[in-house]
Design an enzyme around this catalytic site. Structure first.
Site: not given
Lengths: 183, 408, 183, 408
Positions: A128, A84, A109, A156-157
């Protein structure tokens, strides 16, 4: 190659096998996932690993994949099943490398995605790339097996920029950590 | 604790026993020399300047600069050896409030990471889109930052020594253009030019005000000038070109000439847009963004780029700009996997709706130059062959609120 | 009311009349404009005025204007002839007041707009409201009589947040400073 | 100098002699009590939370918070007396780099200006859209900020004394919900609830872990819970409601019940979106954002809002959401002065294209409540009558990248 591997590897392989016998594959993966990020709670470990890691076996071959499932700039790319964010392949990086001017977060994650070529499940580490504002290209939100924030390792928030100089998130990569099933 | 241990063990298990592993932590960097068709596009809503390759249409990297509400001027300067990028930036300790700090940040041009920071007086001018806000001396040693508080001045930074050398008051004169190894040029509200000469230490050597060379009241020059060798080319609202030669000891002002003839004026063609001039030095081709509109439409986007031969001062080519609306809708549909609908929509919109026009243009300096055309509403970037004018490619998702184009 | 007006007012009225006789109206306006912002370069003055100012005569009556030219949330509103920014009337303010959470810059750029009702020209002061990020509602760019950055007093490209705690610009108001012609 | 003097004189001339003058410097402020239909909408690209009035559709004011790339969680809390707004914020000294500072900023609710700042540990969790990131104790005295580094904790701020009281480690438990005057609730990765009780000084009094009350592996609860009186209502991916009563000494967990029946499941209706629950306390109506989709589509926007009576646990109403695509295009055309084209386009798009759906909903608590529906792609806000479901109004230009809705 067992010989020159440190004791801890052999020990944990044992532990993992134990666990594997006692659990369904799905459960196993979940635990591995949880474990991985649990480990991330000790940032030094993955940081050190990031530095020392050298790939021993190539990731699955994408060259024979037709269309979007083989295209790292596409949301449909097989590795993106639980991503995400903005795809680094559209932001000056690639599916497994960060763009210039960013820093890859060692803490990640986890997703489990099936390769359409060999049909095997792979553990994907979504890292990230941090230190620049949002890339805003190739936004992609997929949530296969994704869990809420309290299930941290599978969420994935979260901005996964931890152990980096900056918490600013720019884009996300999808790195093959390993084969999900033991062969 | 036992949980923690198991966690640690399993982590290693997954990473090692799982035997197939790509490297974690890889970060790409850029080649030492920029590509011939690279360009930077600054964006005031994404607070960044972004590097694109016009050949592949891909984004190569970004530098985030400034904060919400401040940081309109994101104008990178490039060292002659292409090793460093200089950006003047403003920050508040709490986003839009708190303590203000203005800095010149030095970025490594291949890692895009900051390598040095020089604090400057908190007087930077902020305006949109930000033409001529900073300049680098021709030898790459001194950077001048245009200040406006609204009193005007320039702050001088020795980018090699990484230090502020001075702030020079320039009453009534604004903007800053490179004009030699130790000289900068500014425009004054009375139509004069101010030349600011530095000494070897980057301190003020002398200020010289020219006689007025244009009429800011009747037909002002835009600040959107381009440079070809020693010559700066300015254009007025009415399309008159004024050249300033900075090669010699004193500034030399060329005889003004008009881009527009009576027929053009009757059809009310005018220059307009946020960055409406570009020049290809080798061929002496001047690119001008034009539209049809009334007086005072100098901010209106352009529907065509007119190309002039600087030798003959004749228009040699007209290049039609794509409708950004058509491009944008087409790209959305294509991204949604509807290529045929995309083609149809682009064709229909181009036919049925007026062209909103493009806001800024840039031409690369190689021998097969490209013309980069960037629109704001909606945000699109189109790449033309700068010689034939034909569209080579469109670049999707260039950003949200583009301000200026820069060539590395 | 002449009596209780300070000497300086009478003096400058004289000066202004002198100038008016010698110059075309358009030139006059330009000079007034330039003058106003010149003055703004002494920020204390307008700041003090902002505090003490009380309107003596109402601005022209918009109530009889039909449609957009009378609507402060419209780019076509008569006062907006030389504005470039987001209209405060769409951002929690009005045509002459800033939204909550902002601070009005005392330093301004100047336009001269004709009121469609009484047909007179008014000097409009475009003040930025400062201290919040861009409002991003009712974007309006009009450039009647607008000049480049070096002609500071008539330029609307500049962030006109001077003498305010923050340089961040949120939206712009259009305040009637006075009638452009002397009656 | 003479110029300066003339300038000064003329300035006064224009302002005074020009005899018609409006006041300069006026800044509006908000009434002491919020309107019944006011709501805040946070935006991660505009780095703000914005106050709208659903009755007029107008924007009343904004608070800028956070910086580019950081500041995903913009979650205002409101003091019980409506006098103050509390925001947890993160800033770097140079935008996306430099020294990090986390603060809780206290804003005056009528001027929207900061009145106090409390520095907190630089551990704030950042995630999108940011549900349950902060909470205020029921008496309005203590604010809890959820930290994730990725080790989890809560930082406690005494908002009346304006000071940090402590940071409490909460291993394995995340998010934070108000659960009494001195208690907060958190959710743990094993499906348990953690109650964090404070003493009068805001220090840790005790931590109590409940038995697991849901299965995070098989059917996790979303963090997007709503509160009605003493009862928190959570919903699972599969649409099962789990209630937690925080009224008593110990937490009481209600018997789970399903929002979906077999027919709904056969039609693969599921809950989804960034803020998919809302409740109207007085009437006991629960609003749930739903869509038709496969497993793991919990982030998919909703095309309908289903309304349940919490007494009978029956669905009593279905409210269709407008297509944000239709609304957006319609608004663009209307803004361009083409009302009839707008109407036609809205109708056509609604008919011809699938509804992208809305991402978040909010219901006001007055006796004539409105339902606020906010979409992301494209960004729109639609106001419904929360009782009849009919569309009352659409709000144009709500922002760029909405995250969460809040009621003051």
């Amino acid at each position: 190659m067992t010989a020159n591997r440190p004791w801890i590897d052999r020990l944990v392989e044992g532990a993992a096998r134990q666990l594997a016998r006692r659990t369904s594959r799905r459960g196993m993966l979940a635990r591995l996932g949880a474990a991985l990020v649990g480990a991330a709670a000790l940032p030094l470990l993955p940081v050190a690993r990031a530095a020392t890691e050298d790939p021993r076996m190539p990731p699955p071959d994408d060259s024979k994949l037709e269309g979007a499932v083989g295209d790292p700039t596409s949301c449909a790319y097989w590795r993106h099943c639980a991503i995400d964010g903005f795809l680094c392949a559209c932001c000056g990086g690639s599916q497994n490398a960060c763009p210039p001017g960013t820093e890859m977060s060692p803490v990640t994650w986890i997703g489990t995605c099936r390769h359409p070529g060999d049909g095997r499940d792979y553990i994907i580490s979504y890292n990230d790339c941090c230190g620049q504002s949002l890339c805003l290209r190739c936004r992609c939100t997929r949530t296969e097996g994704e869990k809420p924030v309290y299930f941290t390792s599978r969420n994935n928030d979260l901005l996964w920029c931890f152990g980096t100089k900056s918490r600013a998130v720019h884009c996300s990569v999808a790195i093959v950590l390993g084969v999900a099933t033991r062969s | 604790m036992r949980i923690r241990l198991l966690v640690l063990l399993l982590a290693l298990a997954a990473a090692r026993a799982g035997s197939a592993a790509e490297a974690v932590g890889t970060v790409l960097s850029l080649p030492a020399r920029p590509g011939a068709h690279w360009f930077w596009l600054s964006d005031i809503l994404l607070h960044r300047t972004a590097l694109f390759d016009a050949d592949s249409g891909s984004l190569l990297g970004t530098i985030t600069s400034g904060s919400p509400g401040v940081g309109f001027v994101i104008a990178p300067l490039f060292s002659p050896d292409h090793r460093e990028i200089y950006l003047a930036e403003t920050y508040y300790s709490r986003g839009v409030r708190g303590e203000r700090t203005d800095v010149v940040t030095v970025y490594d041009a291949s890692t895009l990471l900051p390598v040095a920071e020089v604090e400057i007086p908190p007087h930077r001018a902020e305006y949109f889109p930000g033409n001529a806000a900073n300049a680098l001396s021709d030898d790459g040693r001194f950077m001048a930052v245009f200040d406006l508080t609204p009193a005007t001045s320039v702050s001088i930074v020795d980018v090699q020594e990484r230090r502020l050398t001075t702030e020079i008051r320039t009453p009534g004169c604004s903007l800053v253009y490179a004009a030699g190894p130790r000289r900068f040029l500014m425009l004054c509200s009375n139509g004069a030019a101010l030349s600011v000469t530095l000494d070897e230490q980057g301190r003020e050597a002398r200020l010289e005000r020219s006689a007025p060379f244009f009429d800011p009241e009747q037909d002002p020059l835009t600040e959107k000038a381009v440079r070809r060798g020693d010559e700066w080319l300015f254009v007025s609202f009415a399309g008159v070109v004024h050249s300033v030669d900075v090669g010699g000891e004193v500034l030399r002002f060329g005889a003004p000439w008009s881009l527009l003839d009576d027929a053009d004026r009757r059809a009310s063609w005018r220059i307009g847009g946020g960055q409406h001039l570009a020049v290809h030095a080798a061929t002496g081709r001047l690119y001008v963004l034009v539209h049809q509109g009334g007086p005072d439409t100098h901010k209106e986007p352009g529907t065509e780029v007119w190309v002039y031969d600087l030798q003959s001062r004749r228009r040699v080519q007209r290049i039609a700009m794509l409708s950004p609306l058509a491009s944008f809708v087409g790209q959305q549909l294509a991204a949604a996997g509807r290529p045929r609908a995309a083609g149809f929509a682009e064709w229909l919109i181009a036919k049925a709706t007026p062209n909103p026009g493009v806001d800024r243009i840039l031409v690369t300096q190689d021998e097969h130059p490209v013309l980069v055309a960037s629109a704001s509403m909606p945000p699109t970037v189109t790449i033309h062959d700068a010689l034939t004018g034909e569209v080579v490619r469109e670049i999707a998702e260039p950003g949200l609120a583009a301000s200026l184009l820069f060539a590395p």
